[in-house]
Design a protein around this motif. Structure first.
Motif, PDB file in Angstrom:
ATOM      1  N   UNK A  55     -12.765  12.916 -16.274  1.00 17.10           N
ATOM      2  CA  UNK A  55     -13.830  13.916 -16.398  1.00 17.10           C
ATOM      3  C   UNK A  55     -13.540  14.665 -17.687  1.00 17.10           C
ATOM      4  N   UNK A  56     -13.998  14.080 -18.801  1.00 16.18           N
ATOM      5  CA  UNK A  56     -13.637  14.636 -20.098  1.00 16.18           C
ATOM      6  C   UNK A  56     -12.142  14.500 -20.291  1.00 16.18           C
ATOM      7  N   UNK A  57     -11.459  15.611 -20.562  1.00 14.61           N
ATOM      8  CA  UNK A  57     -10.006  15.572 -20.768  1.00 14.61           C
ATOM      9  C   UNK A  57      -9.212  15.650 -19.465  1.00 14.61           C
ATOM     10  N   UNK A  58      -9.897  15.734 -18.336  1.00 12.06           N
ATOM     11  CA  UNK A  58      -9.241  15.879 -17.038  1.00 12.06           C
ATOM     12  C   UNK A  58      -9.096  14.516 -16.358  1.00 12.06           C
ATOM     13  N   UNK A  59      -7.912  14.263 -15.805  1.00 12.54           N
ATOM     14  CA  UNK A  59      -7.644  13.030 -15.074  1.00 12.54           C
ATOM     15  C   UNK A  59      -7.752  13.288 -13.582  1.00 12.54           C
ATOM     16  N   UNK A  60      -8.292  12.317 -12.883  1.00 10.98           N
ATOM     17  CA  UNK A  60      -8.455  12.401 -11.433  1.00 10.98           C
ATOM     18  C   UNK A  60      -7.805  11.174 -10.813  1.00 10.98           C
ATOM     19  N   UNK A  61      -7.003  11.384  -9.792  1.00  4.70           N
ATOM     20  CA  UNK A  61      -6.480  10.294  -8.984  1.00  4.70           C
ATOM     21  C   UNK A  61      -7.235  10.346  -7.671  1.00  4.70           C
ATOM     22  N   UNK A  62      -8.040   9.309  -7.414  1.00  4.48           N
ATOM     23  CA  UNK A  62      -8.897   9.322  -6.231  1.00  4.48           C
ATOM     24  C   UNK A  62      -8.591   8.161  -5.300  1.00  4.48           C
ATOM     25  N   UNK A  63      -8.377   8.493  -4.035  1.00  2.00           N
ATOM     26  CA  UNK A  63      -8.329   7.457  -3.019  1.00  2.00           C
ATOM     27  C   UNK A  63      -9.755   6.922  -2.883  1.00  2.00           C
ATOM     28  N   UNK A  64      -9.890   5.640  -2.575  1.00  5.71           N
ATOM     29  CA  UNK A  64     -11.205   5.025  -2.509  1.00  5.71           C
ATOM     30  C   UNK A  64     -11.531   4.649  -1.071  1.00  5.71           C
ATOM     31  N   UNK A  65     -12.608   5.248  -0.544  1.00  5.62           N
ATOM     32  CA  UNK A  65     -13.097   4.948   0.806  1.00  5.62           C
ATOM     33  C   UNK A  65     -14.215   3.910   0.675  1.00  5.62           C
ATOM     34  N   UNK A  66     -13.962   2.703   1.194  1.00 11.04           N
ATOM     35  CA  UNK A  66     -14.901   1.596   1.027  1.00 11.04           C
ATOM     36  C   UNK A  66     -15.664   1.234   2.295  1.00 11.04           C
ATOM     37  N   UNK A  67     -15.034   1.372   3.445  1.00  9.59           N
ATOM     38  CA  UNK A  67     -15.648   0.913   4.688  1.00  9.59           C
ATOM     39  C   UNK A  67     -16.348   2.061   5.415  1.00  9.59           C
ATOM     40  N   UNK A  68     -17.279   1.740   6.310  1.00 13.60           N
ATOM     41  CA  UNK A  68     -17.923   2.808   7.095  1.00 13.60           C
ATOM     42  C   UNK A  68     -16.915   3.672   7.856  1.00 13.60           C
ATOM     43  N   UNK A  69     -15.852   3.068   8.376  1.00 13.65           N
ATOM     44  CA  UNK A  69     -14.844   3.845   9.100  1.00 13.65           C
ATOM     45  C   UNK A  69     -14.110   4.786   8.150  1.00 13.65           C
ATOM     46  N   UNK A  70     -13.754   4.309   6.955  1.00 14.54           N
ATOM     47  CA  UNK A  70     -13.101   5.166   5.978  1.00 14.54           C
ATOM     48  C   UNK A  70     -14.037   6.278   5.523  1.00 14.54           C
ATOM     49  N   UNK A  71     -15.330   5.963   5.378  1.00 19.05           N
ATOM     50  CA  UNK A  71     -16.329   6.983   5.018  1.00 19.05           C
ATOM     51  C   UNK A  71     -16.391   8.062   6.091  1.00 19.05           C
ATOM     52  N   UNK A  72     -16.429   7.629   7.344  1.00 20.58           N
ATOM     53  CA  UNK A  72     -16.593   8.570   8.455  1.00 20.58           C
ATOM     54  C   UNK A  72     -15.421   9.544   8.539  1.00 20.58           C
TER      55      UNK A  72
END
Length: 166
Positions: free
Chosen positions: A51-68
């Motif tokens: 995000x511009x000069x800012x770094x983000x470490x993001x876990x990735x939710x891919x499945x409906x269960x992970x989304x929920x």
């Protein structure tokens, strides 16, 4: 017109396959089963975003269960950590904070990484926070993260999911 729409959908499918292949090659794509809903989930699939000069470490939710489950039951999150929700098709995405203990900010993001809209969410509420346009990506960060960095509609995030290097 139908041919153009089909070609765009085909191109999007190829892009998703490419992103999954890149993540797999980099050892970043290792989906895990979400834990029981009464426990915080920790996802092994992680991606680096910018995000511009800012770094983000993001876990990735891919499945409906992970989304929920999302960030439910967590008591804290690192200052530049978040969760990226990835959906198969663009649609209006709505989020709420049931069983979520920490206040969060949410950015609804287009396929190219452009932020569509941003909202702030209070813990343990059922208020809907929705995208103003159909999107496939939603990024949750700690409350105030986007506003403190001047990130709002039209800002462009970078990273493999958006087809740009970080």
């Amino acid at each position: 017109m139908t041919r153009i729409v089909f070609q765009e959908q085909y191109a999007l499918s190829l892009k998703l396959a490419f992103v999954a292949a890149c993540l797999s090659t980099l050892g970043l794509f290792a989906p895990t089963q979400a834990l029981a809903q009464s426990h915080a989930q920790r996802l092994e699939t992680v991606v680096q975003l910018g995000a511009g000069m800012h770094n983000i470490t993001a876990e990735v939710a891919l499945t409906p269960q992970e989304h929920q489950i999302g960030l439910m039951h967590r008591t804290s999150m690192g200052s530049n950590e978040g969760m990226l929700f990835v959906f198969e098709q663009p649609a209006q995405q709505c989020f709420w904070m049931k069983n979520t203990l920490i206040p969060l900010a949410v950015a609804f993001v287009a396929d190219d990484g452009t932020v569509v809209n941003v909202d702030e969410m209070l813990p343990q509420t059922l208020d809907n926070h929705c995208s103003t346009k159909p999107v496939r990506f939603v990024l949750e960060m700690n409350k105030g993260w986007f506003s403190k960095r001047g990130i709002k509609s039209g800002f462009k995030l970078t990273g493999i999911p958006f087809g740009t290097p970080r």
